[in-house]
Motif scaffolding. Structure first.
Motif, PDB file in Angstrom:
ATOM      1  N   GLY A  45      12.622 -52.153 -26.565  1.00 50.99           N
ATOM      2  CA  GLY A  45      12.892 -51.242 -25.638  1.00 50.99           C
ATOM      3  C   GLY A  45      12.159 -50.078 -26.100  1.00 50.99           C
ATOM      4  N   SER A  46      12.080 -49.843 -27.556  1.00 51.32           N
ATOM      5  CA  SER A  46      11.304 -48.566 -28.201  1.00 51.32           C
ATOM      6  C   SER A  46       9.839 -48.893 -27.702  1.00 51.32           C
ATOM      7  CB  SER A  46      11.769 -48.285 -29.589  1.00 51.32           C
ATOM      8  OG  SER A  46      12.910 -48.256 -30.047  1.00 51.32           O
ATOM      9  N   GLU A  47       9.217 -50.120 -28.054  1.00 57.65           N
ATOM     10  CA  GLU A  47       7.918 -50.411 -27.799  1.00 57.65           C
ATOM     11  C   GLU A  47       7.538 -49.976 -26.337  1.00 57.65           C
ATOM     12  OE1 GLU A  47       7.856 -53.862 -31.060  1.00 57.65           O
ATOM     13  OE2 GLU A  47       7.121 -54.398 -29.077  1.00 57.65           O
ATOM     14  N   LEU A  48       8.318 -50.705 -25.340  1.00 58.72           N
ATOM     15  CA  LEU A  48       8.336 -50.294 -23.925  1.00 58.72           C
ATOM     16  C   LEU A  48       8.142 -48.771 -23.574  1.00 58.72           C
ATOM     17  CD1 LEU A  48      10.449 -53.314 -22.486  1.00 58.72           C
ATOM     18  CD2 LEU A  48       7.844 -53.085 -22.136  1.00 58.72           C
ATOM     19  N   PHE A  49       9.087 -48.273 -24.146  1.00 58.48           N
ATOM     20  CA  PHE A  49       9.172 -46.563 -24.043  1.00 58.48           C
ATOM     21  C   PHE A  49       7.968 -45.940 -24.357  1.00 58.48           C
ATOM     22  CE2 PHE A  49      10.284 -42.024 -25.035  1.00 58.48           C
ATOM     23  CZ  PHE A  49      10.214 -41.668 -23.767  1.00 58.48           C
ATOM     24  N   ASP A  50       7.119 -46.257 -25.668  1.00 55.30           N
ATOM     25  CA  ASP A  50       6.087 -45.985 -26.035  1.00 55.30           C
ATOM     26  C   ASP A  50       4.762 -45.966 -25.045  1.00 55.30           C
ATOM     27  OD1 ASP A  50       7.033 -44.856 -28.412  1.00 55.30           O
ATOM     28  OD2 ASP A  50       6.230 -46.501 -29.389  1.00 55.30           O
ATOM     29  N   GLN A  51       5.076 -47.366 -24.232  1.00 54.59           N
ATOM     30  CA  GLN A  51       4.005 -47.771 -23.298  1.00 54.59           C
ATOM     31  C   GLN A  51       4.342 -46.759 -21.934  1.00 54.59           C
ATOM     32  OE1 GLN A  51       3.731 -51.937 -22.206  1.00 54.59           O
ATOM     33  NE2 GLN A  51       4.151 -52.558 -24.431  1.00 54.59           N
ATOM     34  N   ILE A  52       5.298 -46.705 -21.708  1.00 55.24           N
ATOM     35  CA  ILE A  52       5.810 -45.648 -20.431  1.00 55.24           C
ATOM     36  C   ILE A  52       5.222 -44.274 -20.689  1.00 55.24           C
ATOM     37  CG2 ILE A  52       7.619 -44.315 -19.559  1.00 55.24           C
ATOM     38  CD1 ILE A  52       9.575 -46.655 -19.762  1.00 55.24           C
ATOM     39  N   CYS A  53       5.129 -43.774 -21.989  1.00 54.20           N
ATOM     40  CA  CYS A  53       4.427 -42.435 -22.254  1.00 54.20           C
ATOM     41  C   CYS A  53       3.024 -42.579 -21.964  1.00 54.20           C
ATOM     42  CB  CYS A  53       5.059 -42.017 -23.631  1.00 54.20           C
ATOM     43  SG  CYS A  53       6.626 -41.714 -23.901  1.00 54.20           S
ATOM     44  N   GLN A  54       2.563 -43.563 -22.059  1.00 57.62           N
ATOM     45  CA  GLN A  54       1.010 -43.653 -21.809  1.00 57.62           C
ATOM     46  C   GLN A  54       0.697 -44.099 -20.455  1.00 57.62           C
ATOM     47  OE1 GLN A  54      -1.200 -44.061 -24.891  1.00 57.62           O
ATOM     48  NE2 GLN A  54       0.620 -44.154 -26.162  1.00 57.62           N
ATOM     49  N   LEU A  55       1.554 -44.217 -19.576  1.00 59.39           N
ATOM     50  CA  LEU A  55       1.222 -44.607 -17.960  1.00 59.39           C
ATOM     51  C   LEU A  55       0.503 -43.064 -17.231  1.00 59.39           C
ATOM     52  CD1 LEU A  55       4.662 -46.443 -17.151  1.00 59.39           C
ATOM     53  CD2 LEU A  55       2.376 -47.541 -17.508  1.00 59.39           C
ATOM     54  N   GLU A  56      -0.137 -43.739 -16.597  1.00 57.73           N
ATOM     55  CA  GLU A  56      -0.690 -42.876 -15.316  1.00 57.73           C
ATOM     56  C   GLU A  56       0.257 -41.790 -14.710  1.00 57.73           C
ATOM     57  OE1 GLU A  56      -3.716 -44.398 -13.116  1.00 57.73           O
ATOM     58  OE2 GLU A  56      -3.462 -42.913 -11.869  1.00 57.73           O
ATOM     59  N   GLU A  57       1.368 -42.647 -14.259  1.00 55.14           N
ATOM     60  CA  GLU A  57       2.186 -42.015 -13.512  1.00 55.14           C
ATOM     61  C   GLU A  57       3.313 -41.173 -14.247  1.00 55.14           C
ATOM     62  OE1 GLU A  57       1.818 -45.379 -13.599  1.00 55.14           O
ATOM     63  OE2 GLU A  57       1.709 -46.281 -11.537  1.00 55.14           O
ATOM     64  N   TYR A  58       3.548 -41.682 -15.687  1.00 52.74           N
ATOM     65  CA  TYR A  58       4.524 -40.856 -16.248  1.00 52.74           C
ATOM     66  C   TYR A  58       3.826 -39.586 -16.784  1.00 52.74           C
ATOM     67  CZ  TYR A  58       8.700 -40.318 -19.038  1.00 52.74           C
ATOM     68  OH  TYR A  58       9.949 -39.755 -19.365  1.00 52.74           O
ATOM     69  N   LEU A 202       8.141 -38.014  -8.329  1.00 54.15           N
ATOM     70  CA  LEU A 202       9.185 -38.224  -9.377  1.00 54.15           C
ATOM     71  C   LEU A 202       9.564 -39.632  -9.473  1.00 54.15           C
ATOM     72  CD1 LEU A 202      11.614 -35.364  -9.057  1.00 54.15           C
ATOM     73  CD2 LEU A 202      10.861 -36.103 -11.167  1.00 54.15           C
ATOM     74  N   GLU A 203       9.562 -40.595  -8.032  1.00 56.17           N
ATOM     75  CA  GLU A 203       9.893 -41.778  -7.854  1.00 56.17           C
ATOM     76  C   GLU A 203       8.710 -42.522  -8.440  1.00 56.17           C
ATOM     77  OE1 GLU A 203      11.508 -42.581  -4.260  1.00 56.17           O
ATOM     78  OE2 GLU A 203      13.541 -41.632  -4.779  1.00 56.17           O
ATOM     79  N   ALA A 204       7.633 -42.201  -8.176  1.00 58.68           N
ATOM     80  CA  ALA A 204       6.301 -42.816  -9.135  1.00 58.68           C
ATOM     81  C   ALA A 204       6.257 -42.852 -10.534  1.00 58.68           C
ATOM     82  CB  ALA A 204       4.957 -42.108  -8.442  1.00 58.68           C
ATOM     83  N   ALA A 205       7.015 -42.046 -11.035  1.00 53.06           N
ATOM     84  CA  ALA A 205       6.966 -41.870 -12.440  1.00 53.06           C
ATOM     85  C   ALA A 205       7.610 -42.883 -13.093  1.00 53.06           C
ATOM     86  CB  ALA A 205       7.078 -40.416 -13.146  1.00 53.06           C
ATOM     87  N   TYR A 206       9.062 -43.341 -12.257  1.00 49.15           N
ATOM     88  CA  TYR A 206       9.936 -44.165 -12.720  1.00 49.15           C
ATOM     89  C   TYR A 206       9.807 -45.657 -12.068  1.00 49.15           C
ATOM     90  CZ  TYR A 206      11.888 -40.138 -15.231  1.00 49.15           C
ATOM     91  OH  TYR A 206      11.910 -39.279 -16.018  1.00 49.15           O
ATOM     92  N   ASN A 207       8.746 -45.682 -11.187  1.00 50.98           N
ATOM     93  CA  ASN A 207       8.369 -47.070 -10.580  1.00 50.98           C
ATOM     94  C   ASN A 207       7.100 -47.314 -10.831  1.00 50.98           C
ATOM     95  OD1 ASN A 207      11.088 -47.575  -8.987  1.00 50.98           O
ATOM     96  ND2 ASN A 207      10.766 -45.821  -8.305  1.00 50.98           N
TER      97      ASN A 207
END
Ligand code: AVI
Length: 319
Positions: A45-58, A202-207
């Motif tokens: 989960g921590s690894e996936l969260f690190d990946q979220i932080c790099q996403l274009e939408e986030y 907002l919804e794009a950032a979480y989808n």
């Protein structure tokens, strides 16, 4: 009692009780079913969260980093040099590095629930900044906690990432009150807060398109499976995130794809097709709204910085 670990001091003051199985059962026994977002963060989960932080939408991570970089001088003027700096949920080492370099605090006190992560990241920082004294504290914010007394000095806390948004407003006030106590009179708090904005963004950032947030949400079920003997099948669930505009929060849910029953430990649960488990709320605050929350906790707002697109805010609050 401090323990010296390689280059740092390590403290585990209060007995952290592992209530995992009990918390899962109590959440799944509620209507609607819910689970705490703190259980997202196992290794995967921590690894996936690190990946979220790099996403274009986030947008939150890169916007906050840009704000921290741009206003680093402001922070050192407001917070002073040679201070004692606490960091809550010491997750992202990039953000703290910007602040450490600007403030040059004499002591840095990272506070986090994950022992391995806390010790590893603290040792790395102590190595990279030999002038810095690092006092790592293992803390679970959902249980009563206190930190060692460092004597007289200027105390500041840093709470980045809009993690305050993952607490219900009442719990957020309580946590801010605890931080106010921690930094004491004349103390301050630098905190990142995600701003209210249009539903689509907002919804794009979480989808996200790559499905990383979906994997992060579903990983909660794998985390349960790895810790408790169960027949829970994650493929029977899907991810959804919607902006609940009246409540000003993104809600993440796991949606049951069929009518099903499953066993976790000695407990059985039933779910209808379409029924959900609410796994996270991420509250968004307009500047004024967050000021109100901060005042309820005994802080007064000293300064706020936002980006030109009004996506994210950083507040400096004083006791
Ligand atoms: C850690 N926290 C501030 C993140 C958020 O945006 O609420 C967690 C997250 N959940 C999905 N994406 C990111």
């Amino acid at each position: 009692q401090a323990v010296k670990k390689e280059r740092i001091y390590y403290y585990e003051q209060h007995k952290i009780v592992d209530n995992f199985a009990q918390e899962i059962h109590s959440g799944l026994s509620q209507t609607p079913k819910r689970l705490s977002p703190k259980h997202f963060y196992d290794q995967k989960g921590s690894e996936l969260f690190d990946q979220i932080c790099q996403l274009e939408e986030y947008y939150p991570t890169r916007t906050e980093i840009a704000l921290l970089t741009e206003h680093a001088n402001d922070f050192s003027q407001l917070m002073g040099e040679q201070s004692i700096l606490f960091e809550l949920g010491s997750g992202s080492s990039l953000k703290i590095r910007i602040l450490l370099e600007a403030l040059k605090p004499s002591r840095y006190v990272p506070m986090d629930i994950s022992k391995e992560h806390l010790i590893a990241s603290s040792n790395q920082l102590a190595k990279d900044y030999p002038w810095l004294e690092v006092h790592a504290n293992r803390v679970d914010y959902s249980q009563p906690w206190e930190v060692p007394d460092f004597g007289p000095g200027r105390y500041n806390a840093f709470f980045p990432g809009s993690s305050i948004g993952n607490f219900e407003p009442q719990a957020a006030v309580k946590l801010l009150q605890q931080i106010a106590q921690l930094v004491g009179r004349q103390g301050g708090l630098l905190i990142g807060v995600d701003l209210k904005k249009d539903k689509q963004r907002l919804e794009a950032a979480y989808n996200d398109k790559k499905g990383v947030t979906a994997a992060f949400n579903l990983n909660l079920l794998h985390h349960i499976n790895s810790r408790i003997d169960s027949d829970l099948d994650a493929t029977n669930f899907s991810h959804t995130a919607i902006y609940n505009e009246p409540l000003g929060r993104i809600e993440m849910h796991l949606v049951s794809q069929c009518s099903q029953s499953f066993r976790i430990g000695e407990h059985c649960y039933r779910m209808q097709k379409g029924e959900t488990i609410h796994t996270e709320s991420s509250y968004k605050y307009a500047v004024k709204e967050f000021h109100q929350l901060a005042k309820l906790a005994g802080f007064y707002p000293e300064k706020v910085w936002t980006d030109t697109e009004q996506l994210f805010s950083i507040h400096y609050l004083k006791v």
